[in-house]
Design a protein around this motif. Structure first.
Motif, PDB file in Angstrom:
ATOM      1  N   LEU A   1       3.885   2.910  23.941  1.00 19.12           N
ATOM      2  CA  LEU A   1       4.994   1.986  24.184  1.00 19.12           C
ATOM      3  C   LEU A   1       5.475   2.068  25.631  1.00 19.12           C
ATOM      4  O   LEU A   1       5.761   1.043  26.261  1.00 19.12           O
ATOM      5  CB  LEU A   1       6.146   2.279  23.224  1.00 19.12           C
ATOM      6  CG  LEU A   1       5.934   1.858  21.777  1.00 19.12           C
ATOM      7  CD1 LEU A   1       7.079   2.366  20.897  1.00 19.12           C
ATOM      8  CD2 LEU A   1       5.822   0.342  21.679  1.00 19.12           C
ATOM      9  N   LEU A   2       5.567   3.259  26.152  1.00 21.61           N
ATOM     10  CA  LEU A   2       6.000   3.424  27.547  1.00 21.61           C
ATOM     11  C   LEU A   2       4.988   2.829  28.520  1.00 21.61           C
ATOM     12  O   LEU A   2       5.367   2.195  29.512  1.00 21.61           O
ATOM     13  CB  LEU A   2       6.235   4.897  27.861  1.00 21.61           C
ATOM     14  CG  LEU A   2       7.476   5.516  27.227  1.00 21.61           C
ATOM     15  CD1 LEU A   2       7.494   7.029  27.442  1.00 21.61           C
ATOM     16  CD2 LEU A   2       8.733   4.885  27.780  1.00 21.61           C
ATOM     17  N   ILE A   3       3.705   3.013  28.235  1.00 24.86           N
ATOM     18  CA  ILE A   3       2.670   2.428  29.102  1.00 24.86           C
ATOM     19  C   ILE A   3       2.766   0.900  29.076  1.00 24.86           C
ATOM     20  O   ILE A   3       2.681   0.246  30.130  1.00 24.86           O
ATOM     21  CB  ILE A   3       1.267   2.915  28.683  1.00 24.86           C
ATOM     22  CG1 ILE A   3       1.110   4.392  29.061  1.00 24.86           C
ATOM     23  CG2 ILE A   3       0.174   2.075  29.322  1.00 24.86           C
ATOM     24  CD1 ILE A   3      -0.148   5.042  28.519  1.00 24.86           C
ATOM     25  N   ARG A   4       2.953   0.329  27.918  1.00 24.18           N
ATOM     26  CA  ARG A   4       3.106  -1.131  27.813  1.00 24.18           C
ATOM     27  C   ARG A   4       4.322  -1.605  28.590  1.00 24.18           C
ATOM     28  O   ARG A   4       4.286  -2.626  29.275  1.00 24.18           O
ATOM     29  CB  ARG A   4       3.239  -1.547  26.349  1.00 24.18           C
ATOM     30  CG  ARG A   4       1.955  -1.511  25.604  1.00 24.18           C
ATOM     31  CD  ARG A   4       2.132  -2.056  24.198  1.00 24.18           C
ATOM     32  NE  ARG A   4       0.986  -1.658  23.404  1.00 24.18           N
ATOM     33  CZ  ARG A   4       1.048  -1.222  22.165  1.00 24.18           C
ATOM     34  NH1 ARG A   4       2.205  -1.155  21.532  1.00 24.18           N
ATOM     35  NH2 ARG A   4      -0.037  -0.884  21.527  1.00 24.18           N
ATOM     36  N   GLU A   5       5.407  -0.864  28.472  1.00 21.83           N
ATOM     37  CA  GLU A   5       6.634  -1.231  29.186  1.00 21.83           C
ATOM     38  C   GLU A   5       6.427  -1.151  30.696  1.00 21.83           C
ATOM     39  O   GLU A   5       6.859  -2.040  31.447  1.00 21.83           O
ATOM     40  CB  GLU A   5       7.777  -0.306  28.741  1.00 21.83           C
ATOM     41  CG  GLU A   5       9.130  -0.686  29.266  1.00 21.83           C
ATOM     42  CD  GLU A   5       9.653  -1.994  28.680  1.00 21.83           C
ATOM     43  OE1 GLU A   5      10.531  -2.594  29.326  1.00 21.83           O
ATOM     44  OE2 GLU A   5       9.198  -2.430  27.604  1.00 21.83           O
ATOM     45  N   ILE A   6       5.754  -0.139  31.157  1.00 18.78           N
ATOM     46  CA  ILE A   6       5.471  -0.002  32.594  1.00 18.78           C
ATOM     47  C   ILE A   6       4.594  -1.155  33.059  1.00 18.78           C
ATOM     48  O   ILE A   6       4.847  -1.757  34.109  1.00 18.78           O
ATOM     49  CB  ILE A   6       4.813   1.368  32.883  1.00 18.78           C
ATOM     50  CG1 ILE A   6       5.827   2.494  32.691  1.00 18.78           C
ATOM     51  CG2 ILE A   6       4.223   1.408  34.289  1.00 18.78           C
ATOM     52  CD1 ILE A   6       5.223   3.887  32.688  1.00 18.78           C
TER      53      ILE A   6
ATOM     54  N   ARG B   1       4.338  -4.083  31.734  1.00 15.97           N
ATOM     55  CA  ARG B   1       5.111  -5.325  31.687  1.00 15.97           C
ATOM     56  C   ARG B   1       5.982  -5.467  32.925  1.00 15.97           C
ATOM     57  O   ARG B   1       6.105  -6.555  33.510  1.00 15.97           O
ATOM     58  CB  ARG B   1       6.004  -5.318  30.430  1.00 15.97           C
ATOM     59  CG  ARG B   1       6.662  -6.664  30.162  1.00 15.97           C
ATOM     60  CD  ARG B   1       7.413  -6.666  28.836  1.00 15.97           C
ATOM     61  NE  ARG B   1       8.543  -5.756  28.828  1.00 15.97           N
ATOM     62  CZ  ARG B   1       9.749  -6.037  29.322  1.00 15.97           C
ATOM     63  NH1 ARG B   1       9.953  -7.204  29.878  1.00 15.97           N
ATOM     64  NH2 ARG B   1      10.719  -5.171  29.249  1.00 15.97           N
ATOM     65  N   HIS B   2       6.554  -4.358  33.402  1.00 13.67           N
ATOM     66  CA  HIS B   2       7.400  -4.408  34.599  1.00 13.67           C
ATOM     67  C   HIS B   2       6.594  -4.538  35.870  1.00 13.67           C
ATOM     68  O   HIS B   2       7.091  -5.070  36.868  1.00 13.67           O
ATOM     69  CB  HIS B   2       8.284  -3.156  34.681  1.00 13.67           C
ATOM     70  CG  HIS B   2       9.433  -3.174  33.703  1.00 13.67           C
ATOM     71  ND1 HIS B   2      10.487  -4.026  33.834  1.00 13.67           N
ATOM     72  CD2 HIS B   2       9.655  -2.458  32.585  1.00 13.67           C
ATOM     73  CE1 HIS B   2      11.342  -3.832  32.843  1.00 13.67           C
ATOM     74  NE2 HIS B   2      10.842  -2.870  32.053  1.00 13.67           N
ATOM     75  N   ARG B   3       5.371  -4.079  35.868  1.00 18.40           N
ATOM     76  CA  ARG B   3       4.518  -4.155  37.072  1.00 18.40           C
ATOM     77  C   ARG B   3       3.833  -5.491  37.195  1.00 18.40           C
ATOM     78  O   ARG B   3       3.481  -5.904  38.303  1.00 18.40           O
ATOM     79  CB  ARG B   3       3.455  -3.065  37.015  1.00 18.40           C
ATOM     80  CG  ARG B   3       3.978  -1.710  37.326  1.00 18.40           C
ATOM     81  CD  ARG B   3       2.857  -0.726  37.403  1.00 18.40           C
ATOM     82  NE  ARG B   3       3.339   0.620  37.694  1.00 18.40           N
ATOM     83  CZ  ARG B   3       2.611   1.686  37.689  1.00 18.40           C
ATOM     84  NH1 ARG B   3       1.339   1.603  37.390  1.00 18.40           N
ATOM     85  NH2 ARG B   3       3.134   2.856  37.966  1.00 18.40           N
ATOM     86  N   SER B   4       3.568  -6.165  36.127  1.00 19.22           N
ATOM     87  CA  SER B   4       2.813  -7.414  36.191  1.00 19.22           C
ATOM     88  C   SER B   4       3.682  -8.516  36.815  1.00 19.22           C
ATOM     89  O   SER B   4       4.873  -8.610  36.523  1.00 19.22           O
ATOM     90  CB  SER B   4       2.326  -7.834  34.811  1.00 19.22           C
ATOM     91  OG  SER B   4       3.421  -8.145  33.982  1.00 19.22           O
ATOM     92  N   PRO B   5       3.061  -9.340  37.650  1.00 20.23           N
ATOM     93  CA  PRO B   5       3.820 -10.435  38.280  1.00 20.23           C
ATOM     94  C   PRO B   5       4.134 -11.522  37.229  1.00 20.23           C
ATOM     95  O   PRO B   5       3.324 -11.831  36.370  1.00 20.23           O
ATOM     96  CB  PRO B   5       2.892 -10.977  39.349  1.00 20.23           C
ATOM     97  CG  PRO B   5       1.528 -10.491  38.993  1.00 20.23           C
ATOM     98  CD  PRO B   5       1.701  -9.260  38.129  1.00 20.23           C
ATOM     99  N   ASP B   6       5.327 -12.018  37.289  1.00 20.99           N
ATOM    100  CA  ASP B   6       5.759 -13.057  36.342  1.00 20.99           C
ATOM    101  C   ASP B   6       5.370 -14.424  36.801  1.00 20.99           C
ATOM    102  O   ASP B   6       5.240 -14.910  37.765  1.00 20.99           O
ATOM    103  CB  ASP B   6       7.279 -13.008  36.136  1.00 20.99           C
ATOM    104  CG  ASP B   6       7.663 -11.724  35.395  1.00 20.99           C
ATOM    105  OD1 ASP B   6       6.847 -11.244  34.588  1.00 20.99           O
ATOM    106  OD2 ASP B   6       8.777 -11.249  35.618  1.00 20.99           O
TER     107      ASP B   6
END
Length: 105
Positions: A93-98, A100-105
């Motif tokens: 879950l933490l890896i997914r969250e990281i 998600r925050h790193r990927s450009p929107d």
């Protein structure tokens, strides 16, 4: 942890050998000596050899001792497995969250 459960398995095997047919008034003392013998099995190499030979003469081999250890420790194994699975799920879950925050929107 497993050493303690192995000691308890040795103690149970010794109890089944030594406590059979013992007078009720001698049970407490016999129980004490059985615990002491199991502790000696764990700490004193000469006692380990002697107790293993004695158990073997009554049909207790390493497989039967290991089975008893596993039966005693299975609740602990299940607990550790649950903790490891929960930790792995949290890590994912933490890896997914990281990500998600790193990927450009």
């Amino acid at each position: 942890m497993l050493a303690i459960y192995r000691q308890k398995a040795i103690e149970a095997a010794l109890r089944s050998i030594d406590m059979t047919g013992i007078a009720p008034e001698a049970e407490d003392e016999a129980e004490y000596y059985t615990r002491q013998n199991a502790l000696s099995w764990r700490l004193i190499p000469v006692a380990t050899t002697e107790i293993k030979a004695r158990l073997a003469s009554y049909g207790f081999d390493q497989h039967s001792i290991n089975t008893d250890v596993y039966v005693q420790a299975r609740d602990i194994f299940v607990l550790f497995e649950g903790l490891l699975n929960a930790t792995q799920a949290r890590r994912l879950l933490l890896i997914r969250e990281i990500r998600r925050h790193r990927s450009p929107d």
